[in-house]
Structure formats: structure tokens, C-alpha cells
Motif scaffolding. Sequence first.
Motif, PDB file in Angstrom:
ATOM      1  N   LEU A  58       0.666  -1.220   0.044  1.00  0.00           N
ATOM      2  CA  LEU A  58      -0.085   0.038   0.043  1.00  0.00           C
ATOM      3  C   LEU A  58       0.854   1.209  -0.027  1.00  0.00           C
ATOM      4  CD1 LEU A  58      -2.730  -1.197   2.358  1.00  0.00           C
ATOM      5  CD2 LEU A  58      -2.912  -1.088  -0.198  1.00  0.00           C
ATOM      6  N   PRO A  59       1.845   1.496   0.872  1.00  0.00           N
ATOM      7  CA  PRO A  59       2.681   2.599   0.779  1.00  0.00           C
ATOM      8  C   PRO A  59       3.447   2.991  -0.454  1.00  0.00           C
ATOM      9  CG  PRO A  59       3.135   1.404   2.975  1.00  0.00           C
ATOM     10  CD  PRO A  59       2.158   0.675   1.954  1.00  0.00           C
ATOM     11  N   LEU A  60       3.686   1.924  -1.116  1.00  0.00           N
ATOM     12  CA  LEU A  60       4.447   2.101  -2.306  1.00  0.00           C
ATOM     13  C   LEU A  60       3.967   2.808  -3.536  1.00  0.00           C
ATOM     14  CD1 LEU A  60       5.943  -1.528  -2.518  1.00  0.00           C
ATOM     15  CD2 LEU A  60       6.930   0.574  -1.367  1.00  0.00           C
ATOM     16  N   GLY A  61       2.648   3.017  -3.504  1.00  0.00           N
ATOM     17  CA  GLY A  61       2.037   3.857  -4.579  1.00  0.00           C
ATOM     18  C   GLY A  61       2.510   5.255  -4.660  1.00  0.00           C
ATOM     19  N   GLY A  62       2.613   5.820  -3.340  1.00  0.00           N
ATOM     20  CA  GLY A  62       2.812   7.164  -3.366  1.00  0.00           C
ATOM     21  C   GLY A  62       4.523   7.364  -3.724  1.00  0.00           C
ATOM     22  N   VAL A  63       5.223   6.211  -3.180  1.00  0.00           N
ATOM     23  CA  VAL A  63       6.720   6.250  -3.417  1.00  0.00           C
ATOM     24  C   VAL A  63       6.972   6.168  -5.136  1.00  0.00           C
ATOM     25  CG1 VAL A  63       8.912   5.114  -3.158  1.00  0.00           C
ATOM     26  CG2 VAL A  63       7.381   5.518  -1.245  1.00  0.00           C
ATOM     27  N   LEU A  64       6.178   5.355  -5.600  1.00  0.00           N
ATOM     28  CA  LEU A  64       6.454   5.002  -7.158  1.00  0.00           C
ATOM     29  C   LEU A  64       5.872   6.545  -7.803  1.00  0.00           C
ATOM     30  CD1 LEU A  64       5.236   1.550  -7.342  1.00  0.00           C
ATOM     31  CD2 LEU A  64       7.427   2.194  -7.786  1.00  0.00           C
ATOM     32  N   ARG A  65       4.729   7.093  -7.391  1.00  0.00           N
ATOM     33  CA  ARG A  65       4.316   8.221  -8.145  1.00  0.00           C
ATOM     34  C   ARG A  65       5.426   9.332  -7.815  1.00  0.00           C
ATOM     35  NH1 ARG A  65       0.242   8.962  -5.374  1.00  0.00           N
ATOM     36  NH2 ARG A  65      -1.232   7.315  -6.184  1.00  0.00           N
ATOM     37  N   TRP A  66       6.041   9.645  -6.662  1.00  0.00           N
ATOM     38  CA  TRP A  66       6.977  10.491  -6.234  1.00  0.00           C
ATOM     39  C   TRP A  66       8.285  10.349  -7.165  1.00  0.00           C
ATOM     40  CZ3 TRP A  66      11.884   9.272  -4.147  1.00  0.00           C
ATOM     41  CH2 TRP A  66      12.678  10.458  -3.885  1.00  0.00           C
ATOM     42  N   MET A  67       8.826   9.077  -7.350  1.00  0.00           N
ATOM     43  CA  MET A  67       9.804   8.772  -8.295  1.00  0.00           C
ATOM     44  C   MET A  67       9.578   9.134  -9.685  1.00  0.00           C
ATOM     45  SD  MET A  67      10.706   4.893  -6.810  1.00  0.00           S
ATOM     46  CE  MET A  67      11.630   4.370  -8.225  1.00  0.00           C
ATOM     47  N   GLU A  68       8.335   9.002 -10.083  1.00  0.00           N
ATOM     48  CA  GLU A  68       8.184   9.377 -11.370  1.00  0.00           C
ATOM     49  C   GLU A  68       7.766  10.987 -11.659  1.00  0.00           C
ATOM     50  OE1 GLU A  68       8.403   8.248 -15.279  1.00  0.00           O
ATOM     51  OE2 GLU A  68       8.293   6.724 -13.656  1.00  0.00           O
ATOM     52  N   THR A  69       7.183  11.639 -10.882  1.00  0.00           N
ATOM     53  CA  THR A  69       6.614  12.954 -11.025  1.00  0.00           C
ATOM     54  C   THR A  69       7.254  14.001  -9.869  1.00  0.00           C
ATOM     55  OG1 THR A  69       4.681  12.818  -9.348  1.00  0.00           O
ATOM     56  CG2 THR A  69       4.493  12.208 -11.751  1.00  0.00           C
ATOM     57  N   GLY A  70       7.635  13.601  -8.878  1.00  0.00           N
ATOM     58  CA  GLY A  70       8.384  14.478  -8.087  1.00  0.00           C
ATOM     59  C   GLY A  70       7.322  14.848  -6.870  1.00  0.00           C
ATOM     60  N   ARG A  71       5.908  14.296  -7.092  1.00  0.00           N
ATOM     61  CA  ARG A  71       4.974  14.796  -6.126  1.00  0.00           C
ATOM     62  C   ARG A  71       4.268  13.428  -5.466  1.00  0.00           C
ATOM     63  NH1 ARG A  71       2.790  17.660 -10.854  1.00  0.00           N
ATOM     64  NH2 ARG A  71       1.676  15.725 -11.102  1.00  0.00           N
ATOM     65  N   TRP A  72       3.972  13.392  -4.135  1.00  0.00           N
ATOM     66  CA  TRP A  72       3.318  12.401  -3.345  1.00  0.00           C
ATOM     67  C   TRP A  72       2.036  12.039  -3.752  1.00  0.00           C
ATOM     68  CZ3 TRP A  72       6.776   9.273  -1.065  1.00  0.00           C
ATOM     69  CH2 TRP A  72       7.696   9.724  -0.718  1.00  0.00           C
TER      70      TRP A  72
END
Length: 75
Positions: A58-72
Motif C-alpha cells: 500500500l505505501p508503495l503507490g505514493g513512492v512510485l508516484r514520487w519517483m516518476e513525478t516528484g509529487r506524493w
Amino acid sequence: MARREVAPSWRKPAGALGIVAWILAWIILVASFSHWIGQLHVLAQLPIYVVTGIVWILPLGGVLRWMETGRWRRA
């Protein structure tokens, strides 16, 4: 058509290391309870391990989004 040089982002390696650290921490946490969980009946162990096997994602969705876009969060 001109090609623009794109500087590599530090977020992807940092995020990958963070994901590996999260997985290791989750493994240690669940394994630390394995003695008590192992004393339960097999049918009682099953939902515990199913839930703990899914919840870490579950917490990995935000991390993956941050890795790609720079936003949480989603825009």
C-alpha cells in the motif's frame, strides 16, 4: 528535430533504495512475530500472512508516484 538532454533524476535510485529498505523492515517486523504466529492453528495463520503479504504494498503507490513525478499525491 533537436534533441534535448535530460538530466537523470536522483529520485529513482533513492526511491528504489527506499523500497528495498521498506521491504527489509517489513520482513523483519513480520518475522519478529513469527514465533507467536507459528503457535496458532494453520487456519488462523493463513489470514495473518495473507494480510501482511498484501499490506506492505500500500505505501508503495505514493513512492512510485514520487519517483516518476516528484509529487506524493495525485494532481
